[in-house]
Motif scaffolding. Structure first.
Motif, mmCIF file in Angstrom:
data_model
loop_
_atom_site.group_PDB
_atom_site.id
_atom_site.type_symbol
_atom_site.label_atom_id
_atom_site.label_comp_id
_atom_site.label_asym_id
_atom_site.label_seq_id
_atom_site.Cartn_x
_atom_site.Cartn_y
_atom_site.Cartn_z
ATOM 1 N N LYS A 132 2.538 33.443 12.303
ATOM 2 C CA LYS A 132 2.204 32.626 11.135
ATOM 3 C C LYS A 132 3.051 31.364 11.106
ATOM 4 O O LYS A 132 2.545 30.254 10.881
ATOM 5 N N THR A 133 4.352 31.510 11.360
ATOM 6 C CA THR A 133 5.257 30.358 11.366
ATOM 7 C C THR A 133 4.900 29.377 12.478
ATOM 8 O O THR A 133 4.859 28.160 12.265
ATOM 9 N N ILE A 134 4.632 29.905 13.674
ATOM 10 C CA ILE A 134 4.272 29.050 14.810
ATOM 11 C C ILE A 134 2.986 28.281 14.529
ATOM 12 O O ILE A 134 2.890 27.075 14.804
ATOM 13 N N SER A 135 1.985 28.967 13.983
ATOM 14 C CA SER A 135 0.711 28.303 13.667
ATOM 15 C C SER A 135 0.903 27.216 12.625
ATOM 16 O O SER A 135 0.275 26.147 12.702
ATOM 17 N N ALA A 136 1.780 27.463 11.646
ATOM 18 C CA ALA A 136 2.037 26.465 10.600
ATOM 19 C C ALA A 136 2.681 25.214 11.194
ATOM 20 O O ALA A 136 2.312 24.077 10.838
ATOM 21 N N VAL A 137 3.612 25.404 12.118
ATOM 22 C CA VAL A 137 4.272 24.265 12.757
ATOM 23 C C VAL A 137 3.272 23.471 13.592
ATOM 24 O O VAL A 137 3.231 22.232 13.538
ATOM 25 N N ARG A 138 2.449 24.165 14.362
ATOM 26 C CA ARG A 138 1.444 23.488 15.195
ATOM 27 C C ARG A 138 0.426 22.764 14.332
ATOM 28 O O ARG A 138 -0.023 21.664 14.677
ATOM 29 N N TRP A 139 0.052 23.372 13.225
ATOM 30 C CA TRP A 139 -0.906 22.743 12.315
ATOM 31 C C TRP A 139 -0.342 21.446 11.750
ATOM 32 O O TRP A 139 -1.024 20.414 11.727
ATOM 33 N N ARG A 140 0.908 21.457 11.307
ATOM 34 C CA ARG A 140 1.523 20.245 10.756
ATOM 35 C C ARG A 140 1.631 19.147 11.814
ATOM 36 O O ARG A 140 1.382 17.969 11.528
ATOM 37 N N THR A 141 1.989 19.528 13.034
ATOM 38 C CA THR A 141 2.105 18.548 14.114
ATOM 39 C C THR A 141 0.754 17.905 14.434
ATOM 40 O O THR A 141 0.637 16.688 14.563
ATOM 41 N N GLY A 142 -0.281 18.735 14.542
ATOM 42 C CA GLY A 142 -1.613 18.223 14.854
ATOM 43 C C GLY A 142 -2.178 17.336 13.762
ATOM 44 O O GLY A 142 -2.884 16.361 14.046
ATOM 45 N N LYS A 143 -1.862 17.655 12.517
ATOM 46 C CA LYS A 143 -2.396 16.884 11.390
ATOM 47 C C LYS A 143 -1.891 15.438 11.418
ATOM 48 O O LYS A 143 -2.612 14.506 11.065
ATOM 49 N N LYS A 144 -0.645 15.265 11.854
ATOM 50 C CA LYS A 144 -0.087 13.917 11.937
ATOM 51 C C LYS A 144 -0.780 13.095 13.024
ATOM 52 O O LYS A 144 -0.948 11.883 12.897
ATOM 53 N N ILE A 145 -1.164 13.766 14.101
ATOM 54 C CA ILE A 145 -1.796 13.074 15.228
ATOM 55 C C ILE A 145 -3.243 12.705 14.922
ATOM 56 O O ILE A 145 -3.755 11.681 15.393
ATOM 57 N N LEU A 146 -3.919 13.526 14.120
ATOM 58 C CA LEU A 146 -5.359 13.358 13.894
ATOM 59 C C LEU A 146 -5.708 11.997 13.310
ATOM 60 O O LEU A 146 -6.661 11.349 13.770
ATOM 61 N N GLU A 147 -4.976 11.547 12.307
ATOM 62 C CA GLU A 147 -5.306 10.276 11.653
ATOM 63 C C GLU A 147 -5.213 9.111 12.632
ATOM 64 O O GLU A 147 -6.071 8.226 12.639
ATOM 65 N N ASN A 148 -4.163 9.098 13.464
ATOM 66 C CA ASN A 148 -4.028 8.023 14.452
ATOM 67 C C ASN A 148 -5.165 8.068 15.469
ATOM 68 O O ASN A 148 -5.688 7.025 15.887
ATOM 69 N N ALA A 149 -5.549 9.273 15.870
ATOM 70 C CA ALA A 149 -6.637 9.420 16.842
ATOM 71 C C ALA A 149 -7.956 8.913 16.257
ATOM 72 O O ALA A 149 -8.751 8.260 16.957
ATOM 73 N N LYS A 150 -8.209 9.191 14.990
ATOM 74 C CA LYS A 150 -9.442 8.728 14.336
ATOM 75 C C LYS A 150 -9.462 7.202 14.244
ATOM 76 O O LYS A 150 -10.498 6.566 14.478
ATOM 77 N N THR A 151 -8.329 6.612 13.902
ATOM 78 C CA THR A 151 -8.246 5.148 13.807
ATOM 79 C C THR A 151 -8.529 4.504 15.161
ATOM 80 O O THR A 151 -9.263 3.525 15.265
ATOM 81 N N PHE A 152 -7.953 5.076 16.207
ATOM 82 C CA PHE A 152 -8.161 4.565 17.569
ATOM 83 C C PHE A 152 -9.630 4.668 17.967
ATOM 84 O O PHE A 152 -10.215 3.723 18.514
ATOM 85 N N SER A 153 -10.253 5.802 17.682
ATOM 86 C CA SER A 153 -11.653 6.003 18.042
ATOM 87 C C SER A 153 -12.565 5.053 17.267
ATOM 88 O O SER A 153 -13.521 4.502 17.827
ATOM 89 N N ASN A 154 -12.279 4.852 15.995
ATOM 90 C CA ASN A 154 -13.092 3.930 15.185
ATOM 91 C C ASN A 154 -12.986 2.498 15.703
ATOM 92 O O ASN A 154 -13.965 1.737 15.679
ATOM 93 N N SER A 155 -11.798 2.116 16.185
ATOM 94 C CA SER A 155 -11.618 0.778 16.752
ATOM 95 C C SER A 155 -12.451 0.608 18.015
ATOM 96 O O SER A 155 -13.066 -0.438 18.240
ATOM 97 N N LEU A 156 -12.486 1.641 18.839
ATOM 98 C CA LEU A 156 -13.290 1.587 20.064
ATOM 99 C C LEU A 156 -14.788 1.543 19.750
ATOM 100 O O LEU A 156 -15.560 0.867 20.437
#
Length: 292
Positions: A25-49
Protein backbone atom coordinates in the motif's frame (compact mmCIF):
# COMPACT_ATOMS: atom_id res chain seq x y z
CA UNK A 1 -4.49 -26.65 24.22
CA UNK A 2 -3.86 -27.49 20.57
CA UNK A 3 -6.91 -25.43 19.59
CA UNK A 4 -5.52 -22.36 21.38
CA UNK A 5 -2.13 -22.80 19.70
CA UNK A 6 -3.83 -23.13 16.30
CA UNK A 7 -5.62 -19.80 16.81
CA UNK A 8 -2.36 -18.17 17.92
CA UNK A 9 -0.60 -19.46 14.80
CA UNK A 10 -3.41 -18.06 12.62
CA UNK A 11 -3.03 -14.65 14.27
CA UNK A 12 0.73 -14.65 13.67
CA UNK A 13 0.24 -15.64 10.02
CA UNK A 14 -2.31 -12.90 9.37
CA UNK A 15 0.00 -10.34 11.00
CA UNK A 16 2.75 -11.37 8.59
CA UNK A 17 0.38 -10.95 5.65
CA UNK A 18 -0.66 -7.59 7.06
CA UNK A 19 2.97 -6.40 6.98
CA UNK A 20 3.05 -7.25 3.25
CA UNK A 21 -0.23 -5.50 2.42
CA UNK A 22 0.82 -2.38 4.35
CA UNK A 23 4.17 -2.29 2.55
CA UNK A 24 2.51 -2.71 -0.87
CA UNK A 25 0.00 0.00 0.00
CA UNK A 26 2.81 2.41 0.91
CA UNK A 27 4.79 1.61 -2.24
CA UNK A 28 1.73 2.09 -4.47
CA UNK A 29 0.99 5.43 -2.78
CA UNK A 30 4.53 6.67 -3.44
CA UNK A 31 4.44 5.55 -7.08
CA UNK A 32 1.02 7.14 -7.53
CA UNK A 33 2.23 10.51 -6.21
CA UNK A 34 5.33 10.39 -8.41
CA UNK A 35 3.35 9.55 -11.55
CA UNK A 36 0.76 12.25 -10.89
CA UNK A 37 3.44 14.94 -10.99
CA UNK A 38 4.71 13.68 -14.35
CA UNK A 39 1.27 13.39 -15.98
CA UNK A 40 0.51 17.11 -16.22
CA UNK A 41 3.85 17.88 -17.91
CA UNK A 42 3.35 14.99 -20.33
CA UNK A 43 -0.13 16.26 -21.28
CA UNK A 44 1.19 19.78 -21.88
CA UNK A 45 3.95 18.42 -24.11
CA UNK A 46 1.53 16.28 -26.10
CA UNK A 47 -0.92 19.16 -26.57
CA UNK A 48 1.92 21.34 -27.89
CA UNK A 49 2.84 18.67 -30.44
CA UNK A 50 -0.79 18.37 -31.50
CA UNK A 51 -0.90 22.12 -32.13
CA UNK A 52 2.29 21.94 -34.20
CA UNK A 53 0.73 19.21 -36.33
CA UNK A 54 -2.38 21.32 -36.79
CA UNK A 55 -0.30 24.31 -37.88
CA UNK A 56 1.62 22.21 -40.41
CA UNK A 57 -1.60 20.82 -41.86
CA UNK A 58 -3.08 24.31 -41.95
CA UNK A 59 -0.18 25.73 -44.01
CA UNK A 60 0.83 22.77 -46.15
CA UNK A 61 -2.43 20.99 -46.83
CA UNK A 62 -1.74 20.89 -50.59
CA UNK A 63 1.81 19.57 -50.14
CA UNK A 64 1.01 16.74 -47.74
CA UNK A 65 1.37 13.12 -48.81
CA UNK A 66 -1.86 11.51 -49.90
CA UNK A 67 -2.72 9.05 -47.13
CA UNK A 68 -2.72 5.35 -47.89
CA UNK A 69 -6.11 3.73 -48.40
CA UNK A 70 -7.51 1.97 -45.33
CA UNK A 71 -5.76 -1.36 -44.73
CA UNK A 72 -7.09 -2.37 -41.34
CA UNK A 73 -5.95 -1.13 -37.98
CA UNK A 74 -3.63 -1.85 -35.08
CA UNK A 75 -4.80 -1.63 -31.50
CA UNK A 76 -2.29 -1.06 -28.69
CA UNK A 77 -3.52 -2.34 -25.33
CA UNK A 78 -1.82 -1.05 -22.17
CA UNK A 79 -2.12 -3.51 -19.28
CA UNK A 80 -0.41 -4.01 -15.94
CA UNK A 81 2.73 -6.09 -15.60
CA UNK A 82 1.71 -7.52 -12.22
CA UNK A 83 -1.50 -8.79 -10.65
CA UNK A 84 -3.41 -7.77 -7.51
CA UNK A 85 -5.36 -5.11 -9.41
CA UNK A 86 -8.87 -6.60 -9.42
CA UNK A 87 -10.71 -6.15 -12.72
CA UNK A 88 -8.19 -3.62 -14.05
CA UNK A 89 -7.03 -5.83 -16.94
CA UNK A 90 -10.22 -7.82 -17.52
CA UNK A 91 -12.41 -4.76 -18.08
CA UNK A 92 -9.97 -3.26 -20.59
CA UNK A 93 -9.65 -6.56 -22.46
CA UNK A 94 -13.44 -6.84 -22.78
CA UNK A 95 -13.65 -3.34 -24.25
CA UNK A 96 -10.88 -4.10 -26.74
CA UNK A 97 -12.50 -7.35 -27.85
CA UNK A 98 -15.85 -5.62 -28.38
CA UNK A 99 -14.14 -2.85 -30.37
CA UNK A 100 -12.29 -5.32 -32.60
CA UNK A 101 -15.46 -7.31 -33.24
CA UNK A 102 -17.28 -4.13 -34.29
CA UNK A 103 -14.42 -3.15 -36.61
CA UNK A 104 -14.33 -6.62 -38.15
CA UNK A 105 -18.02 -6.38 -38.94
CA UNK A 106 -17.18 -3.19 -40.89
CA UNK A 107 -14.50 -5.03 -42.85
CA UNK A 108 -11.45 -3.70 -40.99
CA UNK A 109 -8.76 -6.26 -40.17
CA UNK A 110 -7.45 -5.96 -36.58
CA UNK A 111 -3.86 -6.36 -35.38
CA UNK A 112 -2.87 -6.40 -31.71
CA UNK A 113 0.03 -4.79 -29.87
CA UNK A 114 0.07 -5.73 -26.19
CA UNK A 115 2.03 -3.80 -23.56
CA UNK A 116 2.15 -5.42 -20.11
CA UNK A 117 2.40 -9.14 -19.37
CA UNK A 118 -1.09 -9.33 -17.89
CA UNK A 119 -2.47 -8.37 -21.29
CA UNK A 120 -0.80 -11.40 -22.85
CA UNK A 121 -2.79 -13.60 -20.48
CA UNK A 122 -6.01 -11.87 -21.53
CA UNK A 123 -5.44 -12.55 -25.24
CA UNK A 124 -3.59 -15.88 -25.25
CA UNK A 125 -6.51 -17.57 -27.07
CA UNK A 126 -7.60 -14.69 -29.30
CA UNK A 127 -7.97 -15.15 -33.08
CA UNK A 128 -6.26 -11.84 -33.92
CA UNK A 129 -2.70 -11.36 -35.10
CA UNK A 130 -0.40 -10.08 -32.35
CA UNK A 131 2.29 -7.90 -33.90
CA UNK A 132 4.20 -7.14 -30.70
CA UNK A 133 4.21 -7.87 -26.96
CA UNK A 134 6.27 -5.87 -24.50
CA UNK A 135 6.54 -5.92 -20.72
CA UNK A 136 6.19 -2.72 -18.69
CA UNK A 137 8.14 -1.79 -15.55
CA UNK A 138 5.94 -1.77 -12.47
CA UNK A 139 8.59 -0.23 -10.23
CA UNK A 140 8.50 3.24 -11.77
CA UNK A 141 6.70 5.46 -14.24
CA UNK A 142 7.58 4.74 -17.89
CA UNK A 143 10.43 6.69 -19.49
CA UNK A 144 9.79 8.64 -22.67
CA UNK A 145 12.81 7.04 -24.37
CA UNK A 146 11.34 3.58 -23.72
CA UNK A 147 8.12 4.71 -25.38
CA UNK A 148 10.04 5.90 -28.43
CA UNK A 149 11.80 2.54 -28.74
CA UNK A 150 8.45 0.73 -28.72
CA UNK A 151 7.04 3.15 -31.26
CA UNK A 152 9.95 2.64 -33.66
CA UNK A 153 8.85 -0.98 -33.97
CA UNK A 154 5.20 0.04 -34.35
CA UNK A 155 6.17 2.54 -37.07
CA UNK A 156 7.95 -0.21 -39.01
CA UNK A 157 4.65 -2.13 -39.17
CA UNK A 158 2.94 1.02 -40.43
CA UNK A 159 5.62 1.55 -43.08
CA UNK A 160 5.11 -2.06 -44.21
CA UNK A 161 1.47 -1.06 -44.74
CA UNK A 162 0.25 -3.71 -42.29
CA UNK A 163 -2.20 -1.15 -40.93
CA UNK A 164 -3.30 2.39 -41.76
CA UNK A 165 -5.04 3.32 -38.50
CA UNK A 166 -3.63 3.09 -34.99
CA UNK A 167 -5.66 3.08 -31.79
CA UNK A 168 -4.56 2.94 -28.15
CA UNK A 169 -6.63 1.33 -25.39
CA UNK A 170 -5.86 2.07 -21.76
CA UNK A 171 -7.44 2.70 -18.38
CA UNK A 172 -7.79 6.46 -18.23
CA UNK A 173 -7.01 7.95 -14.82
CA UNK A 174 -9.83 10.08 -13.43
CA UNK A 175 -9.11 10.13 -9.69
CA UNK A 176 -7.61 7.94 -7.01
CA UNK A 177 -10.99 6.23 -6.75
CA UNK A 178 -11.95 6.04 -10.41
CA UNK A 179 -10.65 5.08 -13.85
CA UNK A 180 -12.34 4.09 -17.10
CA UNK A 181 -11.23 1.98 -20.08
CA UNK A 182 -11.13 4.01 -23.29
CA UNK A 183 -9.90 3.58 -26.87
CA UNK A 184 -8.53 6.56 -28.79
CA UNK A 185 -7.27 6.94 -32.35
CA UNK A 186 -3.81 8.44 -32.82
CA UNK A 187 -3.16 7.68 -36.52
CA UNK A 188 -4.43 9.49 -38.53
CA UNK A 189 -4.07 12.30 -35.99
CA UNK A 190 -7.52 13.48 -34.87
CA UNK A 191 -7.12 17.17 -35.69
CA UNK A 192 -9.15 19.52 -33.52
CA UNK A 193 -8.74 22.40 -35.94
CA UNK A 194 -7.38 25.87 -35.26
CA UNK A 195 -8.56 29.27 -36.42
CA UNK A 196 -5.74 31.83 -36.34
CA UNK A 197 -5.70 35.41 -37.60
CA UNK A 198 -3.80 35.92 -40.86
CA UNK A 199 -0.96 37.86 -39.24
CA UNK A 200 -0.42 35.10 -36.65
CA UNK A 201 -0.50 32.46 -39.37
CA UNK A 202 2.27 34.34 -41.15
CA UNK A 203 4.36 34.40 -37.97
CA UNK A 204 3.87 30.68 -37.51
CA UNK A 205 4.83 29.85 -41.07
CA UNK A 206 7.42 27.08 -40.89
CA UNK A 207 10.53 27.20 -43.09
CA UNK A 208 10.62 23.72 -44.57
CA UNK A 209 13.62 24.63 -46.71
CA UNK A 210 15.60 24.89 -43.44
CA UNK A 211 14.02 22.12 -41.39
CA UNK A 212 13.35 19.49 -44.04
CA UNK A 213 10.95 18.69 -46.82
CA UNK A 214 7.29 18.98 -45.93
CA UNK A 215 6.60 15.21 -45.97
CA UNK A 216 9.59 14.54 -43.70
CA UNK A 217 8.55 17.31 -41.33
CA UNK A 218 5.03 15.90 -41.13
CA UNK A 219 6.39 12.40 -40.57
CA UNK A 220 8.61 13.56 -37.71
CA UNK A 221 5.91 15.61 -36.03
CA UNK A 222 3.43 12.75 -36.36
CA UNK A 223 5.89 10.32 -34.78
CA UNK A 224 6.59 12.63 -31.86
CA UNK A 225 2.90 13.31 -31.30
CA UNK A 226 2.00 9.61 -31.27
CA UNK A 227 4.94 8.95 -28.92
CA UNK A 228 3.76 11.71 -26.59
CA UNK A 229 0.20 10.35 -26.61
CA UNK A 230 1.40 6.82 -25.90
CA UNK A 231 3.52 8.25 -23.06
CA UNK A 232 0.50 10.06 -21.57
CA UNK A 233 -1.64 6.93 -21.81
CA UNK A 234 1.08 4.79 -20.22
CA UNK A 235 1.32 7.20 -17.29
CA UNK A 236 -2.46 7.31 -16.92
CA UNK A 237 -2.58 3.52 -16.94
CA UNK A 238 0.27 3.43 -14.41
CA UNK A 239 -1.60 5.86 -12.13
CA UNK A 240 -4.83 3.89 -12.43
CA UNK A 241 -2.97 0.66 -11.66
CA UNK A 242 -1.23 2.08 -8.58
CA UNK A 243 -4.43 3.67 -7.28
CA UNK A 244 -6.30 0.37 -7.75
CA UNK A 245 -3.60 -1.63 -5.99
CA UNK A 246 -3.48 0.97 -3.20
CA UNK A 247 -7.22 0.58 -2.58
CA UNK A 248 -7.06 -3.22 -2.73
CA UNK A 249 -4.15 -3.36 -0.28
CA UNK A 250 -5.91 -0.89 2.02
CA UNK A 251 -9.04 -3.06 2.00
CA UNK A 252 -6.94 -6.18 2.60
CA UNK A 253 -5.20 -4.52 5.55
CA UNK A 254 -8.51 -3.48 7.08
CA UNK A 255 -9.94 -6.95 6.53
CA UNK A 256 -6.91 -8.55 8.18
CA UNK A 257 -7.36 -6.28 11.19
CA UNK A 258 -10.96 -7.49 11.51
CA UNK A 259 -9.80 -11.08 11.24
CA UNK A 260 -7.12 -10.57 13.90
CA UNK A 261 -9.67 -9.00 16.22
CA UNK A 262 -12.08 -11.93 15.74
CA UNK A 263 -9.31 -14.47 16.31
CA UNK A 264 -8.11 -12.63 19.41
CA UNK A 265 -11.62 -12.74 20.83
CA UNK A 266 -11.80 -16.46 20.05
CA UNK A 267 -8.33 -16.95 21.56
CA UNK A 268 -9.25 -15.17 24.78
CA UNK A 269 -12.51 -17.11 24.98
CA UNK A 270 -10.76 -20.46 24.51
CA UNK A 271 -8.04 -19.46 26.95
CA UNK A 272 -10.62 -18.47 29.56
CA UNK A 273 -12.46 -21.73 29.00
CA UNK A 274 -9.20 -23.60 29.50
CA UNK A 275 -8.45 -21.71 32.71
CA UNK A 276 -11.97 -22.32 33.99
CA UNK A 277 -11.67 -26.00 33.16
CA UNK A 278 -8.34 -26.24 35.02
CA UNK A 279 -9.79 -24.44 38.06
CA UNK A 280 -12.76 -26.79 38.09
CA UNK A 281 -10.39 -29.77 37.96
CA UNK A 282 -8.33 -28.38 40.86
CA UNK A 283 -11.49 -27.65 42.89
CA UNK A 284 -12.86 -31.12 42.22
CA UNK A 285 -9.58 -32.73 43.20
CA UNK A 286 -9.46 -30.68 46.37
CA UNK A 287 -12.96 -31.73 47.29
CA UNK A 288 -12.12 -35.39 46.66
CA UNK A 289 -8.96 -35.16 48.77
CA UNK A 290 -10.92 -33.47 51.54
CA UNK A 291 -13.27 -36.40 51.88
CA UNK A 292 -10.51 -38.98 52.21
Amino acid sequence: MAKIQTIKNQIDLIKQIQHVTRAMKTISAVRWRTGKKILENAKTFSNSLLRLNEIVHLHYREELITPHPPRGFALIGIFSDKGLVGGFNVTLAHKMKAFMEDQEHEGNKPHLIILGTQGINQFHKNPYEVLLTHSLPVQQTPHYQDVREILYTVRSFHEQQIFSHLYIAHNQYLSVNEYRPIIQRVIPIPMQGINLPTEIQADLRLRTDILSTTPTLVERLTFEYVASQLYVFLIESFLSEQATRLKIMDAATSHSEDMIHSLQVAYQKRRQEKITQELNEVTSASQVLGTI
